[in-house]
Design an enzyme around this catalytic site. Structure first.
Site, PDB file in Angstrom:
ATOM      1  N   SER A   1      35.922  60.258  34.181  1.00 45.21           N
ATOM      2  CA  SER A   1      35.316  58.918  34.158  1.00 45.21           C
ATOM      3  C   SER A   1      35.324  58.301  32.761  1.00 45.21           C
ATOM      4  O   SER A   1      34.827  57.191  32.575  1.00 45.21           O
ATOM      5  CB  SER A   1      33.887  58.967  34.695  1.00 45.21           C
ATOM      6  OG  SER A   1      33.136  59.963  34.036  1.00 45.21           O
TER       7      SER A   1
ATOM      8  N   ASN B   1      23.323  65.282  34.821  1.00 48.04           N
ATOM      9  CA  ASN B   1      22.729  64.452  35.878  1.00 48.04           C
ATOM     10  C   ASN B   1      21.569  63.591  35.364  1.00 48.04           C
ATOM     11  O   ASN B   1      21.469  62.408  35.694  1.00 48.04           O
ATOM     12  CB  ASN B   1      22.256  65.322  37.045  1.00 48.04           C
ATOM     13  CG  ASN B   1      23.413  66.052  37.694  1.00 48.04           C
ATOM     14  OD1 ASN B   1      24.572  65.783  37.378  1.00 48.04           O
ATOM     15  ND2 ASN B   1      23.113  66.984  38.585  1.00 48.04           N
TER      16      ASN B   1
ATOM     17  N   THR C   1      22.889  15.274  52.371  1.00 46.61           N
ATOM     18  CA  THR C   1      22.660  16.401  53.280  1.00 46.61           C
ATOM     19  C   THR C   1      23.866  16.356  54.217  1.00 46.61           C
ATOM     20  O   THR C   1      24.381  15.267  54.522  1.00 46.61           O
ATOM     21  CB  THR C   1      21.351  16.259  54.094  1.00 46.61           C
ATOM     22  OG1 THR C   1      21.440  15.078  54.875  1.00 46.61           O
ATOM     23  CG2 THR C   1      20.126  16.150  53.187  1.00 46.61           C
ATOM     24  N   HIS C   2      24.322  17.530  54.645  1.00 43.92           N
ATOM     25  CA  HIS C   2      25.544  17.627  55.461  1.00 43.92           C
ATOM     26  C   HIS C   2      26.741  16.966  54.764  1.00 43.92           C
ATOM     27  O   HIS C   2      27.663  16.509  55.422  1.00 43.92           O
ATOM     28  CB  HIS C   2      25.361  16.987  56.839  1.00 43.92           C
ATOM     29  CG  HIS C   2      24.087  17.367  57.524  1.00 43.92           C
ATOM     30  ND1 HIS C   2      23.986  18.480  58.331  1.00 43.92           N
ATOM     31  CD2 HIS C   2      22.854  16.806  57.504  1.00 43.92           C
ATOM     32  CE1 HIS C   2      22.743  18.579  58.784  1.00 43.92           C
ATOM     33  NE2 HIS C   2      22.039  17.576  58.286  1.00 43.92           N
TER      34      HIS C   2
ATOM     35  N   SER D   1      48.643  20.569  35.991  1.00 45.48           N
ATOM     36  CA  SER D   1      49.566  21.139  36.962  1.00 45.48           C
ATOM     37  C   SER D   1      50.940  21.219  36.301  1.00 45.48           C
ATOM     38  O   SER D   1      51.312  20.353  35.514  1.00 45.48           O
ATOM     39  CB  SER D   1      49.620  20.228  38.187  1.00 45.48           C
ATOM     40  OG  SER D   1      50.862  20.380  38.846  1.00 45.48           O
TER      41      SER D   1
ATOM     42  N   LYS E   1      47.535  15.477  37.212  1.00 46.46           N
ATOM     43  CA  LYS E   1      46.410  16.318  37.634  1.00 46.46           C
ATOM     44  C   LYS E   1      45.611  16.898  36.480  1.00 46.46           C
ATOM     45  O   LYS E   1      46.135  17.215  35.420  1.00 46.46           O
ATOM     46  CB  LYS E   1      46.941  17.486  38.499  1.00 46.46           C
ATOM     47  CG  LYS E   1      47.604  17.022  39.758  1.00 46.46           C
ATOM     48  CD  LYS E   1      46.836  17.303  41.012  1.00 46.46           C
ATOM     49  CE  LYS E   1      46.353  18.674  41.112  1.00 46.46           C
ATOM     50  NZ  LYS E   1      46.568  19.303  42.376  1.00 46.46           N
TER      51      LYS E   1
ATOM     52  N   GLU F   1      36.312  26.367  39.679  1.00 47.43           N
ATOM     53  CA  GLU F   1      36.892  27.095  40.810  1.00 47.43           C
ATOM     54  C   GLU F   1      36.810  28.605  40.583  1.00 47.43           C
ATOM     55  O   GLU F   1      36.551  29.372  41.510  1.00 47.43           O
ATOM     56  CB  GLU F   1      38.347  26.673  41.017  1.00 47.43           C
ATOM     57  CG  GLU F   1      38.475  25.260  41.536  1.00 47.43           C
ATOM     58  CD  GLU F   1      39.919  24.783  41.496  1.00 47.43           C
ATOM     59  OE1 GLU F   1      40.573  24.831  42.544  1.00 47.43           O
ATOM     60  OE2 GLU F   1      40.380  24.381  40.418  1.00 47.43           O
TER      61      GLU F   1
ATOM     62  N   GLN G   1      29.214  58.530  40.660  1.00 54.66           N
ATOM     63  CA  GLN G   1      30.037  58.103  39.526  1.00 54.66           C
ATOM     64  C   GLN G   1      30.660  56.726  39.798  1.00 54.66           C
ATOM     65  O   GLN G   1      31.039  56.005  38.878  1.00 54.66           O
ATOM     66  CB  GLN G   1      31.123  59.156  39.265  1.00 54.66           C
ATOM     67  CG  GLN G   1      32.037  58.845  38.115  1.00 54.66           C
ATOM     68  CD  GLN G   1      32.875  60.045  37.705  1.00 54.66           C
ATOM     69  OE1 GLN G   1      32.374  60.979  37.110  1.00 54.66           O
ATOM     70  NE2 GLN G   1      34.151  60.033  38.063  1.00 54.66           N
TER      71      GLN G   1
ATOM     72  N   LYS H   1      29.549  52.929  38.263  1.00 54.62           N
ATOM     73  CA  LYS H   1      29.763  52.301  36.948  1.00 54.62           C
ATOM     74  C   LYS H   1      30.746  51.135  36.948  1.00 54.62           C
ATOM     75  O   LYS H   1      30.433  50.060  36.429  1.00 54.62           O
ATOM     76  CB  LYS H   1      30.199  53.357  35.935  1.00 54.62           C
ATOM     77  CG  LYS H   1      29.051  54.266  35.597  1.00 54.62           C
ATOM     78  CD  LYS H   1      29.445  55.420  34.744  1.00 54.62           C
ATOM     79  CE  LYS H   1      28.456  56.545  34.946  1.00 54.62           C
ATOM     80  NZ  LYS H   1      28.444  57.077  36.351  1.00 54.62           N
TER      81      LYS H   1
HETATM   82  N1  ARG Z   1      30.604  61.366  35.092  1.00 55.10           N
HETATM   83  C1  ARG Z   1      29.479  61.707  35.879  1.00 55.10           C
HETATM   84  C2  ARG Z   1      28.935  60.452  36.551  1.00 55.10           C
HETATM   85  O1  ARG Z   1      29.243  59.417  36.096  1.00 55.10           O
HETATM   86  C3  ARG Z   1      28.408  62.330  35.065  1.00 55.10           C
HETATM   87  C4  ARG Z   1      27.528  63.277  35.793  1.00 55.10           C
HETATM   88  C5  ARG Z   1      28.277  64.481  36.161  1.00 55.10           C
HETATM   89  N2  ARG Z   1      27.445  65.420  36.798  1.00 55.10           N
HETATM   90  C6  ARG Z   1      27.956  66.432  37.482  1.00 55.10           C
HETATM   91  N3  ARG Z   1      27.134  67.232  38.050  1.00 55.10           N
HETATM   92  N4  ARG Z   1      29.240  66.562  37.656  1.00 55.10           N
HETATM   93  O2  ARG Z   1      28.210  60.499  37.509  1.00 55.10           O
END
Ligand code: ARG
Length: 458
Positions: free
Chosen positions: A22, A110, A155-156, A277, A283, A290, A322, A325
């Protein structure tokens, strides 16, 4: 070598490693990981895992790393580490040798990742609030300058009653205010520190988690270790706040696109936020708006994706998490970009006051006024509504506005109409009459602007 090499005799397959790692996205948590590590090192002194001197050495090395990371965060990406937690630890070991290996005592990735992402979210909340406030200030300033710009309210998407451009601006100030306070609420709930929860069951070292929480800028420590490492509510809440705010931004963008169209021609967007454009030289396309409208879909998608990822997960940590993120990083970046772009769109916006007035005069948007006028003369509202409906049909046939009808023409539909009708059919009268709190009367709008300016220190 991975952090967990001891149990393994074979190296991970490259294909698995690429799939599993990651670092390419969680490198963005480097600062939080380092700050969290400094906090943890202090907690370890109090439980006699580290001496004061060792802690100081670690803190110094971590601070050096922080400076390196701040000067070039992207450099992290060159590394082979599995994730940002492994990266920070390995860099620390490079700097201080074996001492660096002590830092992970009593900690798990963790609780570490739960901490890092929470710290990151808290920081982003403040940045987003700054951007939202800035947008609101621009809206209030635009409102201040457009109090005389009468335009049709819809409205509408049918012309309904006259409003002012200022009143329209202030409507969006309200929406963004709710977005702002939603972030404040979410921040309050995410202000608990999960560090010291270990892998899932709590840490085996009697660390003072409340002091640790305070050290890391949190109000409290979390209360349950299983929940601490499994909880991603703060991400869902932010994605939800982002999605709703993107819905507001998208409506803002859509209004702008309509106002800027050749048909409406109410506003002219600056050259700086429009594009041409390649084929049609005449344009001037509202691309910024948008894109704001388009990007709403992507942010809302991230919310759905996160909810789907979490919904069937057994306690406690699972690698599925994971996946939190990339969605939150992208969604909050996108949200902030859109807020800033909406602000920029307002910057050199020109409101075509003649055109908005001309349009407000059309479309029988003073019909409600005529109905109220009849009510004032003793006609029950239901009857007056019907009478005005018939009058409008007649006026359309004649190609006239209500204010252009003669008294005999009015009297075909109601005997009670007199000369005083013309005053109440004027745009100014339509506006002035809407004088209850929150209404479009220029006095009320000026009050709303004044109140907002005080609130935002403008
Ligand atoms: N890269 C992991 C995540 O984003 C970190 C935690 C990893 N924990 C594990 N028990 N493998 O969740």
């Amino acid at each position: 070598m991975a952090l967990w090499g001891g149990r393994f005799t074979q190296a991970a397959d490259k294909r698995f490693k690429d799939f599993n790692d990651s670092l390419r996205f969680d490198y963005r948590l480097a600062e939080q990981d380092i700050e969290g590590s400094i906090g943890w090192s202090k907690a370890l002194v109090k439980v006699n895992v580290l001496t004061q001197e060792e802690q100081q050495q670690l803190e110094q090395a971590l601070n050096e790393l922080l400076i390196e990371v701040r000067s070039n965060p992207q450099a992290i990406l060159q590394d082979e580490a599995e994730d940002i937690h492994s990266w920070v630890e390995s860099k620390l070991i490079d700097k201080v040798g074996n001492l660096g290996k002590k830092l992970h005592t009593g900690r798990s990735r963790n609780d570490q990742v739960a901490l890092d992402i929470k710290m990151w979210c808290k920081q982003r909340v403040l940045e987003l609030q700054t951007s939202i406030r800035n947008l609101q200030c621009h809206l209030v300033q635009t409102a201040e300058n457009t109090q005389d710009a009468v335009m049709p309210g819809y409205t509408h998407l049918q012309r309904a009653q006259p409003i002012t451009f200022a009143h329209w601006c202030m409507a969006y100030v309200e929406m963004f205010d709710r977005d702002y306070t939603r972030l404040t609420d979410a921040h309050k709930r995410m202000n608990t520190c999960p560090l010291g929860s270990g892998a899932l069951a709590g840490t085996a070292y009697a660390v003072d988690r409340e002091t640790l929480a305070r050290d890391l800028g949190f109000a409290f420590a979390t209360r349950n270790s299983l929940d601490s490492v499994s909880d991603r509510d703060h991400i869902v809440e932010l994605l939800s706040a982002a999605s709703l705010s993107m819905a507001h931004l998208s409506r803002f963008a859509e209004d702008m696109i309509i106002f800027n169209s050749g048909e409406a021609n109410f506003v002219e967007l600056s050259d700086r936020v429009t594009s041409g454009s390649s084929l049609m030289p005449q344009k001037k396309n509202p691309d910024a708006c948008e894109l704001i409208r388009g990007k709403a879909g992507r942010v809302m998608g991230a919310l759905t994706a996160m909810l789907m990822t979490l919904k069937g997960l057994p306690l406690a940590y699972n690698k599925d998490m994971q996946e939190d993120k990339e969605g939150i990083f992208d969604a909050l970046d996108t949200w902030q970009d859109c807020v800033d772009m909406a602000t920029f769109v307002l910057d050199e916006l020109k409101v075509n006051v003649e055109r908005t007035r001309e349009s407000a005069l059309k479309g029988y948007s003073n019909a409600t006024e005529l109905a109220d006028y009849l009510v004032a003369k003793g006609v029950p509202f239901r009857d007056s509504h019907h009478i005005v409906g018939e009058t409008v049909v007649y006026a359309i046939e004649k190609g006239k506005g209500l204010e252009d009808l003669t008294i005999p023409e009015f009297r075909q539909f109601s005997e009670v109409v007199g000369d005083d009708v013309y005053d109440i059919l004027s745009l100014q009268s339509c506006l002035n009459k809407r004088c209850a709190k929150g209404g479009v009367s220029p006095l009320r709008v000026a009050e709303a602007i004044k109140e907002a300016k005080q609130r935002f220190n403008l």
